[in-house]
Structures are given as structure tokens and as C-alpha cells.
Write a protein that holds these residues in place. Structure first.
Motif, mmCIF file in Angstrom:
data_model
loop_
_atom_site.group_PDB
_atom_site.id
_atom_site.type_symbol
_atom_site.label_atom_id
_atom_site.label_comp_id
_atom_site.label_asym_id
_atom_site.label_seq_id
_atom_site.Cartn_x
_atom_site.Cartn_y
_atom_site.Cartn_z
ATOM 1 N N TRP A 300 16.164 -7.745 -6.871
ATOM 2 C CA TRP A 300 15.377 -6.939 -5.944
ATOM 3 C C TRP A 300 13.948 -7.444 -5.947
ATOM 4 O O TRP A 300 13.357 -7.701 -7.014
ATOM 5 C CB TRP A 300 15.392 -5.457 -6.332
ATOM 6 N N ILE A 301 13.375 -7.612 -4.763
ATOM 7 C CA ILE A 301 11.974 -7.989 -4.595
ATOM 8 C C ILE A 301 11.387 -7.075 -3.523
ATOM 9 O O ILE A 301 11.962 -6.927 -2.437
ATOM 10 C CB ILE A 301 11.834 -9.462 -4.170
ATOM 11 N N GLY A 302 10.262 -6.464 -3.811
ATOM 12 C CA GLY A 302 9.619 -5.593 -2.829
ATOM 13 C C GLY A 302 8.251 -5.149 -3.304
ATOM 14 O O GLY A 302 7.877 -5.334 -4.477
ATOM 15 N N GLU A 303 7.489 -4.574 -2.387
ATOM 16 C CA GLU A 303 6.157 -4.075 -2.730
ATOM 17 C C GLU A 303 6.251 -2.721 -3.424
ATOM 18 O O GLU A 303 7.102 -1.892 -3.082
ATOM 19 C CB GLU A 303 5.293 -3.940 -1.479
ATOM 20 N N PHE A 304 5.362 -2.503 -4.373
ATOM 21 C CA PHE A 304 5.262 -1.190 -5.014
ATOM 22 C C PHE A 304 4.777 -0.190 -3.969
ATOM 23 O O PHE A 304 3.754 -0.386 -3.306
ATOM 24 C CB PHE A 304 4.303 -1.245 -6.194
ATOM 25 N N GLY A 403 -4.739 -4.765 -4.178
ATOM 26 C CA GLY A 403 -3.780 -4.529 -3.104
ATOM 27 C C GLY A 403 -2.381 -4.350 -3.651
ATOM 28 O O GLY A 403 -2.135 -4.429 -4.859
ATOM 29 N N PRO A 404 -1.408 -4.086 -2.766
ATOM 30 C CA PRO A 404 -0.035 -3.850 -3.212
ATOM 31 C C PRO A 404 0.532 -5.086 -3.922
ATOM 32 O O PRO A 404 0.312 -6.224 -3.508
ATOM 33 C CB PRO A 404 0.722 -3.576 -1.902
ATOM 34 N N ASP A 405 1.258 -4.842 -5.012
ATOM 35 C CA ASP A 405 1.887 -5.928 -5.758
ATOM 36 C C ASP A 405 3.340 -6.094 -5.326
ATOM 37 O O ASP A 405 4.042 -5.113 -5.057
ATOM 38 C CB ASP A 405 1.845 -5.636 -7.264
ATOM 39 N N THR A 406 3.790 -7.341 -5.289
ATOM 40 C CA THR A 406 5.198 -7.629 -5.032
ATOM 41 C C THR A 406 5.911 -7.748 -6.370
ATOM 42 O O THR A 406 5.527 -8.549 -7.227
ATOM 43 C CB THR A 406 5.366 -8.926 -4.228
#
Length: 720
Positions: A300-304, A403-406
């Protein structure tokens, strides 16, 4: 020097007692019979992928049904041909691949499958019966027989295998002749010596060894089992001391870097390659099927995402915990790798239930200084394999917001409710950017070019294509389930490629590890969208004949020769006796006649004219353009590297053009002719002949030039 973040990872992992986790995928999930009752992945490839090779060719299959007369009617309706049966079970039929689905979905047919093959022909040597099926797959599916027949079988190569080996499995494989006695063994557990066979059962490493041995049967094998990264360092050094030339690692380990080949394992890959060893890695089995396919992925890969501000990630369905099948987790990492800033501190919690108040285990590595890598590790402590548990991601601190982390989470045998396939081929070692490293994905079956659904995909986190290629999987190796099961997953594909690279190194296709990067496109067939991509890499492994890579096989006939009749470096006329002669022309344009019994004749350099005479002769024309007649007797003739004219004449002859544009004429017997590297003309002559064209576009004829092949001739790779 190891940087502080990498050093911390090494220390943390060295403390843990984590056994190697192997990249073995579950078997291909069968489709529901109500959809397409084809019980074979290769045949399904032909029905559901119009780009699959030979999609409209006739395929020999077994067709099952309760009433075989009715089954025969179904086959006839699609212009198929019934050519045999096992009464009460199935009909053997030849059916166009694009009509397989029509047959399979007919209510009178219960299923369609590939032929059940047996070993027919040469007697099986004692002790090798269990490896016959694997040998057949390797020889036939990948055309390695051309290389093996030419004498390239991995001689002089030493292959190191990083894996685990069950004592009973290894003993059985050695006793059966499927695996040779290892040339050396190494085991280290947290720096302490151990035995590679501490566990009684464990087929994984033994299966890997069997695949390598079948692919490169003359290579020496070295086994190593390790448990920590420091142990891995010692193993690499031990391999180097043994003179190992290729390392295969069908394992994975916890995240140790950003996924761009720069972590500790990546540095060990570089270390091995610098010492002259090629490093071959399994890409992993973390991909899932495409939407609707029903197979969960493990990446799984996605932004927090935290819309309510409580510091807990919200998954796509709006909940804060994701269900997964408990297994080995490589860990969690995110894109805060700036060495000058402090990474956001995320924690990973595992719960027994979706509403449980207390995590069963925490992964709470601290990110408090720029030296702390953005990595989170957790021992899942599964109650049992596949136990349904729940993941929760928490943001504990963000000292330097950017900013948002992946974020990425990956496991092995850990199906996730939410997953993405791109970026799944980024496990430690498999993410290497070194040109001497090869990462291998998997096909659905040995003779399929279609990627297996589970085969991990790129790109790497720095945007590189990965894997480098896909190789055969679902190989017939004992120990991986009941009879009829196979060794599947990229764990099986990787050793196949390792063995192929040993064969190529034996043939001097490459001599240094970094050269393999340029070799991969030469031994693959492009699949998917045109050009390299992160699904197939450069494509599916498909070995060309040696001549296609510029290799002109040389017979060992003239090595260490002790001639009874010898020419000079000039032009000689040499004639044998009525007995057995060993004649060497050496240099010059020679005229050589063998005359009597079975002679050994080596033309040497120059344009030679050679006649074998009456016995079963062995003739090697050598370099330059030669004219060779076998005359009477069953002869073995090698043309050499020039543009040769080869004539078998009377008798059962084996004629090989080798390099150059050759003209090969079989003569009156049942002959075997092989064209080699140039654009050749192969003429079988009278008799049942076997003509194999070679690399260029070769012309094959029957009794003479321009005449069609005879009914009993067998043609392969011929223009006509």
C-alpha cells in the motif's frame, strides 16, 4: 562509512531475530468453472489475452467430459482433431487456441487442460526420475537445449544461494540426483555459526537449488543461511572467498531504506558486484490482481490523511483501521529522507479487532532527529498465519512540517484490504540500481509470457523501471504441495534466471557482473506496451540460440588432440590409412581424406577440403570456408566459423554449420542438420531428416534445393 540513519537500521535489525522470509506466492487461483472451465493458466492466457504468443495456433489439449462421444462432437464442431484418448477420462485433441473457450464453455465439456506429459525416448538415468519433468520444462520451454547441446552448461561457474534448507528435503533431493552435494555451506545466526539444515522440513531453498542445477547443471552450488544484515555481510564475504560468480536471493527482509537501492542490503549488493558477483533477486509477490480479480495485494502506498485532526490516518473507506491477513511485514516507510531535517514521527499499531481498545503490538520507532530514518518496523506476532488483524497509522509528532507525507506498507503473506500494485517491487535488494544486479518477476507458467498477477511491479521510489525481466514460474519441483503442485512465485523465477546467467557466462557472452545490464534485452521478448516497462521489465525470458548472441559453438573434438597424421601451417595434402586415424591439418588450405575406419579429422585454419571416408568419422572443419563430405558411415561434422559446404553423404549423420552462411546437405541417411549463426541452406536429402535453422532466416529443403520437405522430415526455425 555507514551514515547514522543506516547505522541505526542495522543496529535495530541486528537485535531482532528475524528469519529470512521467502518470496513464494500462492498457486494461481482457478477460475470458476461456470466462467471458463480451463484448468490451466497457460491455456487461459491464450483465451483471455489476444496478445499472447500463438493465440491462433493449434494447441494439443486434454478435453474432459462425462460422455466422450459428446465431447468428440464438440471438438468436431470447432474443426478440431481428436487424435487419442484415455477412455473414461478425456480426449486428446488439437484445437485452435482461439476456439478453446468455445469448447470449454460447452455444457458437454467439464474442463480443458494442457497435456499431461511423460518422459519418452532416452532412458532415465538411475536417481534422476524426480527431475525429469523440470529438465523437460527447462530444455523445451526456454530453448536451453541449444546452449546445453553446444556445451554451455555453467561450467566454471559458482552460484551462491541465500535461502533456508530443510534437512529432509535436501537429503531426499541429493539422493534422487535432483540437487548435487553443495560445494560449500555457510550459516550464521546473529554472528554465531549454525547449520543450514537445522529445520527438518523446508523445501524453499532446496527447490531453488534444483532449478539452478537443472538450468546450469555443471555449475557448483554454495548454500548460505543468514538471519541478520551483519550475517548477510559475512555470507557475501564468504561467497567471495569461495570464488562465487553469481548470487541468488529469493528472500526478502524488512525495509532498510527508501526503496531506491541505497539501504544496507543495497550496499551489500554493491559489495558483491564489486567483488565480481552478479546479484539476482526475486522481485517479490506483493502485487494483487487488477480490480475485480479477487486477489489481494500486499503493498500500500498513499498520502497520510487526517480530516478530523485526531492524528490517525483515514483509509479510503473512511475507517481508521485496515484489515489484513497477518504475516511478515517489511514495515512502513515514508518520504522524509532529507538528511538535514527531522522526519515526521509515525507509528504503526496492530489490533486484534476493528474496535479493540489496545494494540496487540506497536511499531513505534522514534523520529526525533535528522539521524532517525523514516522507517517503522513491527513484529506482527500472528496468532496463526493469515490471522485477520487490523493496521492503524498514527502521527505522533511532526517537528518540521513539510506537507502531506507519502507512506508505504509492504508485507509477505500479508494480504491487505487496500493495496496498490505500482511500487511493489521495492523490497531491500530487489530495488538495486547497480548494473550488475538483476531483479526478476514471474510469468504465470513455464511456457507462458504473461505476467503472473502476484508479480511485484515498479517503479522504484527514484522512478526506475523494475523488475528487469520476468522469468518462468510454477515449476514442477517436489515438496510444494500434493502431486501435481508446482513451485510458484518470483522465488522460482529468480533461480531460473541465475542459472541462465551462469550458462551465458560459461559461453563468455559476458565476463564482468556490470555487463549483465546490457545482456537482459538480448534474452527477453518484449511484452505489454512496446518497450521496457515496470510490469515486464525488458520482457519475458526467451533464450535465443547461441548463434544469435554471436556465440559459435566449438566442438571439443580438436582440444588436446594427439594427431597420428599432422600437416603444417602451409597447404597440405593428407591421407589417412585403413585404420583409425587422427588427422590435423593445422594452417593453410588443406586437402584431407580419411579413407578407412572411423577417423578424427580437424581441418584447422584455412579453406580445407575434407572427405571422411568409409567409417563413422568425426570432422571439425575449423575456421574459414571449408568443404566437408562425411562419405560413408554415421558421421559427426562441425563446419566451424566459416561459410562452409557440408555434405553428409551415406549414413546417419549429424551436421552442424555453426558460424557463417553454410550449405548443409544431409545425404542419403536419416540426418540431423543445424544451421548455426549465418543464413544457411539446409538440404535433408533422402530419408527422414531433422532440420533446425538457427539464428538467421534459413532455407530448408527436402531431397534437393527447391524441393519441398519430405513427409518424414521435421523442420524447425526454417524460412520454408
Amino acid at each position: 562509512m555507514v551514515g547514522a540513519p543506516a547505522l541505526l537500521v542495522i543496529i535495530l535489525l541486528a537485535i531482532l531475530t528475524v528469519a529470512p522470509v521467502q518470496a513464494t506466492a500462492p498457486s494461481e487461483a482457478p477460475r470458476e468453472p461456470s466462467v471458463i472451465p480451463i484448468s490451466d493458466s497457460v491455456l487461459r492466457d491464450l483465451t483471455d489475452d489476444p496478445r499472447a504468443p500463438h493465440a491462433t495456433a493449434n494447441v494439443a489439449v486434454e478435453v474432459y467430459g462425462p460422455d466422450l462421444d459428446s465431447v468428440a462432437t464438440v471438438v468436431a464442431a470447432v474443426d478440431g482433431e481428436v487424435y487419442g484418448s484415455v477412455p473414461g477420462h478425456f480426449l486428446a485433441a488439437r484445437i485452435s487456441a482461439d476456439r478453446l473457450e468455445t469448447v470449454a464453455t460447452d455444457p458437454r465439456v467439464s474442463r480443458v487442460k494442457r497435456l499431461t506429459r511423460t518422459n519418452a525416448g532416452e532412458p532415465t538415468p538411475v536417481g534422476l526420475a524426480a527431475s525429469v519433468a523440470l529438465s523437460a520444462v527447462i530444455e523445451e520451454s526456454m530453448q536451453l537445449h541449444d546452449w546445453h547441446d553446444a556445451g554451455y552448461r555453467g561450467a566454471g561457474q559458482k552460484i551462491g544461494i541465500l535461502d533456508t534448507f530443510g534437512a529432509d528435503d535436501l537429503a531426499e533431493a541429493i539422493a534422487d540426483g535432483r540437487v548435487p552435494q553443495p560445494a560449500g555451506a555457510f550459516c550464521l545466526r546473529r554472528g554465531e555459526p549454525c547449520s543450514i539444515t537445522e529445520n527438518r522440513r523446508g523445501p524453499h531453498g532446496v527447490g531453488v537449488a534444483e532449478i539452478i542445477h537443472a538450468t546450469a547443471p555443471e555449475a557448483d552450488l554454495y548454500f548460505a543461511t543468514v538471519f541478520t544484515l551483519s550475517d548477510l555481510t559475512a555470507a557475501v564475504d564468504w561467497f567471495e572467498a569461495q570464488g562465487v560468480t553469481i548470487i541468488n536471493r529469493s528472500e526478502t527482509s524488512e525495509f532498510d531504506g527508501p526503496g531506491d537501492g541505497t539501504g544496507p542490503v543495497g550496499s551489500l549488493v554493491d559489495r558483491a558486484i564489486e567483488a565480481g558477483m552478479v546479484w539476482v533477486s526475486a522481485a517479490g509477490n506483493a502485487a494483487g490482481s487488477e480490480p475485480g480479480g479477487g486477489q489481494q495485494g500486499e503493498n500500500w502506498i498513499g498520502e497520510f490523511t487526517d480530516t478530523n485532526g485526531n492524528g490517525i490516518h483515514e483509509w479510503a473507506d473512511g475507517t481508521e483501521r485496515m484489515q489484513f491477513g497477518c504475516g511478515f511485514l517489511l514495515g512502513m516507510r515514508w518520504d522524509d529522507w532529507d538528511p538535514l531535517s527531522t522526519a515526521t514521527d509515525y507509528d504503526l499499531a496492530i489490533y486484534d479487532s476493528v474496535n479493540g481498545p489496545t494494540p496487540r503490538v506497536w511499531g513505534n520507532d522514534l523520529q526525533a532527529t535528522p539521524a532517525d530514518p523514516p522507517l517503522e518496523h513491527v513484529d506482527t506476532r500472528c496468532k496463526f498465519p493469515g490471522d485477520a488483524d487490523y493496521l492503524e497509522i498514527r502521527r505522533s509528532a511532526d517537528l518540521e512540517p513539510d506537507g502531506p507525507d507519502t507512506i508505504q506498507i509492504m508485507g509477505n503473506f500479508t494480504p491487505l484490504t487496500e493495496w496498490v500494485n505500482p511500487g511493489s517491487a521495492t523490497g531491500p535488494g530487489a530495488d538495486s540500481a547497480n548494473p550488475g544486479a538483476v531483479t526478476v518477476g514471474a510469468t504465470r507458467a513455464p511456457d507462458s509470457f504473461v505476467r503472473a498477477w502476484y508479480s511485484s511491479q515498479g517503479p522504484t521510489t527514484d522512478g526506475r523501471m523494475n523488475p528487469d525481466l520476468i522469468g518462468p514460474s510454477c515449476l514442477p519441483v517436489p515438496g510444494f504441495g500434493p502431486p501435481g503442485s508446482c513451485f510458484t512465485g518470483t522465488s522460482a523465477s529468480s533461480p531460473f534466471v541465475a542459472g541462465v546467467l551462469a550458462v551465458l557466462r560459461d559461453a563468455n557472452v559476458y565476463t564482468a557482473a556490470p555487463e549483465v545490464e546490457a545482456i537482459i534485452p538480448l534474452i527477453t521478448v518484449d511484452q505489454g506496451p512496446p518497450g521496457p516497462d515496470s510490469l515486464y521489465g525488458h520482457g519475458a525470458l526467451s533464450m535465443p540460440p547461441p548463434s544469435a548472441l554471436g556465440i559459435v559453438p566449438t566442438s571439443s573434438l580438436c582440444f588436446g588432440l594427439n594427431p597420428t597424421i599432422s600437416g603444417t601451417e602451409g597447404d597440405d595434402i593428407l591421407e589417412g590409412t585403413d585404420g583409425v586415424d587422427v588427422i590435423a591439418g593445422l594452417g593453410g588450405n588443406d586437402v584431407i581424406t580419411g579413407r578407412g575406419a572411423g577417423d578424427v579429422i580437424c581441418g584447422g585454419d584455412g579453406r580445407d577440403l575434407i572427405r571422411g571416408g568409409g567409417g563413422p568419422d568425426q570432422i571439425d572443419g575449423g575456421d574459414d570456408k571449408d568443404r566437408i563430405w562425411g562419405e560413408r558411415g554415421a558421421d559427426l561434422i562441425f563446419g566451424g566459423s566459416g561459410a562452409d559446404h557440408i555434405f553428409g553423404n551415406v549414413g546417419f549423420d549429424e551436421l552442424r554449420g555453426e558460424g557463417g552462411n553454410d550449405r548443409v546437405v544431409g545425404g542419403a541417411g536419416d540426418d540431423e542438420t543445424r544451421g548455426g549463426a549465418g543464413k544457411d541452406r539446409l538440404i535433408g536429402g533422402p530419408g527422414a531428416d531433422f532440420l533446425v535453422g538457427g539464428a538467421a532466416v534459413d532455407a530448408c529443403f527436402g531431397a534437393g534445393v527447391g524441393e519441398p520437405a519430405e513427409a518424414d522430415d521435421n523442420l524447425s526455425r526454417c524460412e520454408r
